[in-house]
Scaffold this motif. Sequence first.
Motif, PDB file in Angstrom:
ATOM      1  N   VAL A 148      -5.579  -7.433  -6.334  1.00 30.56           N
ATOM      2  CA  VAL A 148      -6.302  -6.337  -5.679  1.00 30.56           C
ATOM      3  C   VAL A 148      -7.724  -6.341  -6.231  1.00 30.56           C
ATOM      4  O   VAL A 148      -7.902  -6.568  -7.425  1.00 30.56           O
ATOM      5  N   GLU A 149      -8.724  -6.097  -5.389  1.00 32.21           N
ATOM      6  CA  GLU A 149     -10.116  -6.010  -5.879  1.00 32.21           C
ATOM      7  C   GLU A 149     -10.657  -4.598  -5.620  1.00 32.21           C
ATOM      8  O   GLU A 149     -10.586  -4.117  -4.494  1.00 32.21           O
ATOM      9  N   ASN A 150     -11.171  -3.948  -6.656  1.00 30.54           N
ATOM     10  CA  ASN A 150     -11.611  -2.550  -6.523  1.00 30.54           C
ATOM     11  C   ASN A 150     -12.811  -2.284  -7.415  1.00 30.54           C
ATOM     12  O   ASN A 150     -12.673  -2.348  -8.630  1.00 30.54           O
ATOM     13  N   THR A 151     -14.020  -1.969  -6.848  1.00 26.64           N
ATOM     14  CA  THR A 151     -14.303  -1.972  -5.425  1.00 26.64           C
ATOM     15  C   THR A 151     -14.278  -3.395  -4.892  1.00 26.64           C
ATOM     16  O   THR A 151     -14.433  -4.340  -5.654  1.00 26.64           O
ATOM     17  N   THR A 152     -14.112  -3.502  -3.583  1.00 25.89           N
ATOM     18  CA  THR A 152     -14.196  -4.826  -2.981  1.00 25.89           C
ATOM     19  C   THR A 152     -15.670  -5.220  -2.963  1.00 25.89           C
ATOM     20  O   THR A 152     -16.529  -4.381  -2.710  1.00 25.89           O
ATOM     21  N   ASN A 153     -15.928  -6.489  -3.236  1.00 24.15           N
ATOM     22  CA  ASN A 153     -17.323  -6.936  -3.199  1.00 24.15           C
ATOM     23  C   ASN A 153     -17.643  -7.400  -1.779  1.00 24.15           C
ATOM     24  O   ASN A 153     -18.221  -6.636  -0.989  1.00 24.15           O
ATOM     25  N   HIS A 154     -17.224  -8.598  -1.430  1.00 21.12           N
ATOM     26  CA  HIS A 154     -17.541  -9.066  -0.068  1.00 21.12           C
ATOM     27  C   HIS A 154     -16.826  -8.283   1.019  1.00 21.12           C
ATOM     28  O   HIS A 154     -17.203  -8.325   2.188  1.00 21.12           O
ATOM     29  N   GLY A 155     -15.798  -7.556   0.632  1.00 22.41           N
ATOM     30  CA  GLY A 155     -15.145  -6.667   1.599  1.00 22.41           C
ATOM     31  C   GLY A 155     -16.053  -5.529   2.028  1.00 22.41           C
ATOM     32  O   GLY A 155     -15.805  -4.875   3.038  1.00 22.41           O
ATOM     33  N   GLY A 156     -17.096  -5.245   1.240  1.00 19.11           N
ATOM     34  CA  GLY A 156     -18.055  -4.220   1.675  1.00 19.11           C
ATOM     35  C   GLY A 156     -18.302  -3.104   0.676  1.00 19.11           C
ATOM     36  O   GLY A 156     -18.791  -2.035   1.061  1.00 19.11           O
ATOM     37  N   GLY A 157     -17.946  -3.307  -0.589  1.00 17.17           N
ATOM     38  CA  GLY A 157     -18.194  -2.258  -1.586  1.00 17.17           C
ATOM     39  C   GLY A 157     -17.285  -1.064  -1.404  1.00 17.17           C
ATOM     40  O   GLY A 157     -17.627   0.051  -1.774  1.00 17.17           O
ATOM     41  N   ARG A 158     -16.093  -1.320  -0.863  1.00 17.36           N
ATOM     42  CA  ARG A 158     -15.171  -0.208  -0.579  1.00 17.36           C
ATOM     43  C   ARG A 158     -14.198   0.007  -1.737  1.00 17.36           C
ATOM     44  O   ARG A 158     -13.826  -0.929  -2.442  1.00 17.36           O
ATOM     45  N   ALA A 159     -13.788   1.263  -1.879  1.00 16.94           N
ATOM     46  CA  ALA A 159     -12.869   1.635  -2.965  1.00 16.94           C
ATOM     47  C   ALA A 159     -11.476   1.853  -2.397  1.00 16.94           C
ATOM     48  O   ALA A 159     -11.310   2.467  -1.336  1.00 16.94           O
ATOM     49  N   TRP A 160     -10.473   1.373  -3.105  1.00 14.86           N
ATOM     50  CA  TRP A 160      -9.075   1.575  -2.686  1.00 14.86           C
ATOM     51  C   TRP A 160      -8.699   3.048  -2.805  1.00 14.86           C
ATOM     52  O   TRP A 160      -8.865   3.639  -3.888  1.00 14.86           O
ATOM     53  N   PRO A 161      -8.137   3.645  -1.757  1.00 16.91           N
ATOM     54  CA  PRO A 161      -7.549   4.977  -1.918  1.00 16.91           C
ATOM     55  C   PRO A 161      -6.345   4.876  -2.861  1.00 16.91           C
ATOM     56  O   PRO A 161      -5.606   3.881  -2.843  1.00 16.91           O
ATOM     57  N   LEU A 162      -6.139   5.905  -3.660  1.00 15.40           N
ATOM     58  CA  LEU A 162      -5.071   5.865  -4.674  1.00 15.40           C
ATOM     59  C   LEU A 162      -3.690   5.715  -4.016  1.00 15.40           C
ATOM     60  O   LEU A 162      -2.843   4.953  -4.494  1.00 15.40           O
ATOM     61  N   ALA A 163      -3.472   6.429  -2.921  1.00 21.90           N
ATOM     62  CA  ALA A 163      -2.157   6.392  -2.268  1.00 21.90           C
ATOM     63  C   ALA A 163      -1.837   4.980  -1.767  1.00 21.90           C
ATOM     64  O   ALA A 163      -0.688   4.520  -1.830  1.00 21.90           O
ATOM     65  N   GLN A 164      -2.883   4.281  -1.293  1.00 18.63           N
ATOM     66  CA  GLN A 164      -2.670   2.923  -0.790  1.00 18.63           C
ATOM     67  C   GLN A 164      -2.348   1.968  -1.944  1.00 18.63           C
ATOM     68  O   GLN A 164      -1.482   1.096  -1.824  1.00 18.63           O
ATOM     69  N   MET A 165      -3.037   2.163  -3.057  1.00 21.67           N
ATOM     70  CA  MET A 165      -2.743   1.344  -4.248  1.00 21.67           C
ATOM     71  C   MET A 165      -1.311   1.606  -4.716  1.00 21.67           C
ATOM     72  O   MET A 165      -0.599   0.677  -5.110  1.00 21.67           O
ATOM     73  N   ALA A 166      -0.888   2.866  -4.645  1.00 22.06           N
ATOM     74  CA  ALA A 166       0.481   3.212  -5.065  1.00 22.06           C
ATOM     75  C   ALA A 166       1.488   2.491  -4.163  1.00 22.06           C
ATOM     76  O   ALA A 166       2.464   1.897  -4.651  1.00 22.06           O
ATOM     77  N   ARG A 167       1.234   2.509  -2.847  1.00 20.99           N
ATOM     78  CA  ARG A 167       2.151   1.823  -1.906  1.00 20.99           C
ATOM     79  C   ARG A 167       2.228   0.336  -2.219  1.00 20.99           C
ATOM     80  O   ARG A 167       3.309  -0.241  -2.326  1.00 20.99           O
ATOM     81  N   VAL A 168       1.047  -0.277  -2.366  1.00 20.56           N
ATOM     82  CA  VAL A 168       0.995  -1.737  -2.582  1.00 20.56           C
ATOM     83  C   VAL A 168       1.609  -2.096  -3.942  1.00 20.56           C
ATOM     84  O   VAL A 168       2.398  -3.037  -4.048  1.00 20.56           O
ATOM     85  N   GLY A 169       1.254  -1.325  -4.966  1.00 22.72           N
ATOM     86  CA  GLY A 169       1.778  -1.602  -6.311  1.00 22.72           C
ATOM     87  C   GLY A 169       3.291  -1.453  -6.347  1.00 22.72           C
ATOM     88  O   GLY A 169       4.001  -2.324  -6.878  1.00 22.72           O
ATOM     89  N   ASN A 170       3.795  -0.380  -5.759  1.00 22.15           N
ATOM     90  CA  ASN A 170       5.251  -0.162  -5.773  1.00 22.15           C
ATOM     91  C   ASN A 170       5.977  -1.241  -4.976  1.00 22.15           C
ATOM     92  O   ASN A 170       7.018  -1.749  -5.392  1.00 22.15           O
ATOM     93  N   TRP A 171       5.400  -1.589  -3.831  1.00 17.56           N
ATOM     94  CA  TRP A 171       6.009  -2.631  -2.996  1.00 17.56           C
ATOM     95  C   TRP A 171       6.082  -3.943  -3.774  1.00 17.56           C
ATOM     96  O   TRP A 171       7.115  -4.619  -3.794  1.00 17.56           O
ATOM     97  N   ALA A 172       4.968  -4.300  -4.422  1.00 17.04           N
ATOM     98  CA  ALA A 172       4.928  -5.566  -5.180  1.00 17.04           C
ATOM     99  C   ALA A 172       6.003  -5.560  -6.273  1.00 17.04           C
ATOM    100  O   ALA A 172       6.757  -6.534  -6.431  1.00 17.04           O
ATOM    101  N   HIS A 173       6.092  -4.456  -6.991  1.00 15.28           N
ATOM    102  CA  HIS A 173       7.068  -4.407  -8.089  1.00 15.28           C
ATOM    103  C   HIS A 173       8.499  -4.439  -7.562  1.00 15.28           C
ATOM    104  O   HIS A 173       9.368  -5.102  -8.131  1.00 15.28           O
ATOM    105  N   GLU A 174       8.733  -3.740  -6.437  1.00 13.07           N
ATOM    106  CA  GLU A 174      10.090  -3.794  -5.845  1.00 13.07           C
ATOM    107  C   GLU A 174      10.466  -5.215  -5.429  1.00 13.07           C
ATOM    108  O   GLU A 174      11.636  -5.570  -5.384  1.00 13.07           O
ATOM    109  N   HIS A 175       9.444  -6.040  -5.099  1.00 13.65           N
ATOM    110  CA  HIS A 175       9.707  -7.424  -4.694  1.00 13.65           C
ATOM    111  C   HIS A 175       9.572  -8.402  -5.858  1.00 13.65           C
ATOM    112  O   HIS A 175       9.464  -9.619  -5.646  1.00 13.65           O
TER     113      HIS A 175
END
Length: 364
Positions: A138-165
């Motif tokens: 995960v990149e936060n903030t994204t650089n070439h993606g546009g300087g965007r910051a990950w919302p916390l809830a989205q990071m929680a979804r992605v992090g939990n999904w990754a760990h479950e897998h």
Amino acid sequence: MSADIIDLRSDTVTKPSAAMRQAIFDAEVGDDMSGEDPTVNRLEKMVADLLGKEAAVYNCSGTQSNQMAVRAHCQQGDEILIDESGHIVNYEAGGAAALSGVSARLLHGKFGIFDVEDLEGKVRPDNQHYCVTRLVCVENTTNHGGGRAWPLAQMARVGNWAHEHGLKVHVDGARLFNAAIAQGYTVKDFARYADSISICFSKGLGCPMGSILVGDAGTIYRARRARKLFGGALRQAGMMAAAAIYALEHNVRRLQIDHDNAQTFARAIAQIDGIKIHVENVESNLVFFEVASDRGTSAQLSARLLERRVKINPSGPQRLRACTHLDVTKEDLLRAAEIVRDCMESGIAQANGSHLAGSAYASR
Ligand SMILES: Cc1ncc(COP(=O)(O)O)c(C=O)c1O
């Protein structure tokens, strides 16, 4: 104080302040390879505590921290999942393949940020034909993606999904403090969903060099060995660690000023004929914008700006990136926007942008 040259190429161009130089001068030092540099030890403990993790290791660069993380989490032949715009896979000289024998499967997120739907089906089955999917980056903030910051809830979804897998999660947090300020969470809240996090001191925090990798004790133990293997083990690094401690104590909250200045610049150039920008997409200190193709190229605008002592690099054939930081003021940003206007009004199509050949789209 207003700058003679307005350098918006990157927050890596910042120079250490007098107070930071004094902290460097005053630093107590020792042999870091033997765990004897008191200032490095203090920095590592400070950042590990700040992120709620067990351990940390101080490094030369963000690239080094990221590649140490890849090595610490993966084995040769493994695969990482990463957005197609990711720094680790595009701008680190092929390090994952070259140093760790790791390949990358690219995700197609939005602004460099992906979600569980993008990950579904991307973990390789356990079968001798396939490599082992091991790590989500995960990149936060994204650089070439546009300087965007990950919302916390989205990071929680992605992090939990990754760990479950059964996957590990690494965060390239070169600009993690910018993200936390932009989204209003703490770096600890964000780090909760990651197994390792790298943070740069040499960008918005204004240090001459340095980065840190944070995680559980086992990961950092393996990462330290990788640091040695990659030739980056340090000795009396306390002088640079002192700069990082100074930055953590003085330069984090002020990042909001850089974000406000980015907004000022974005709103000003949005008024210029031939410049395309979505101001609502500017979330941190990175401002991406485009030159209309019937008016010229990004390299041509960059060349014209350079003649007027404004430095902004192209980041694609039509796209440029301006980066605000602690060595430019709001007045500098307004002046730079006026110079962009002058250049566009007087025409850029004749400009020779070839001075940028080869390094044009490099990322930092
Ligand atoms: C998102 C991101 N990650 C990692 C890095 C690498 O940092 P360094 O230049 O210290 O190697 C950068 C630098 O531009 C970056 O923007």
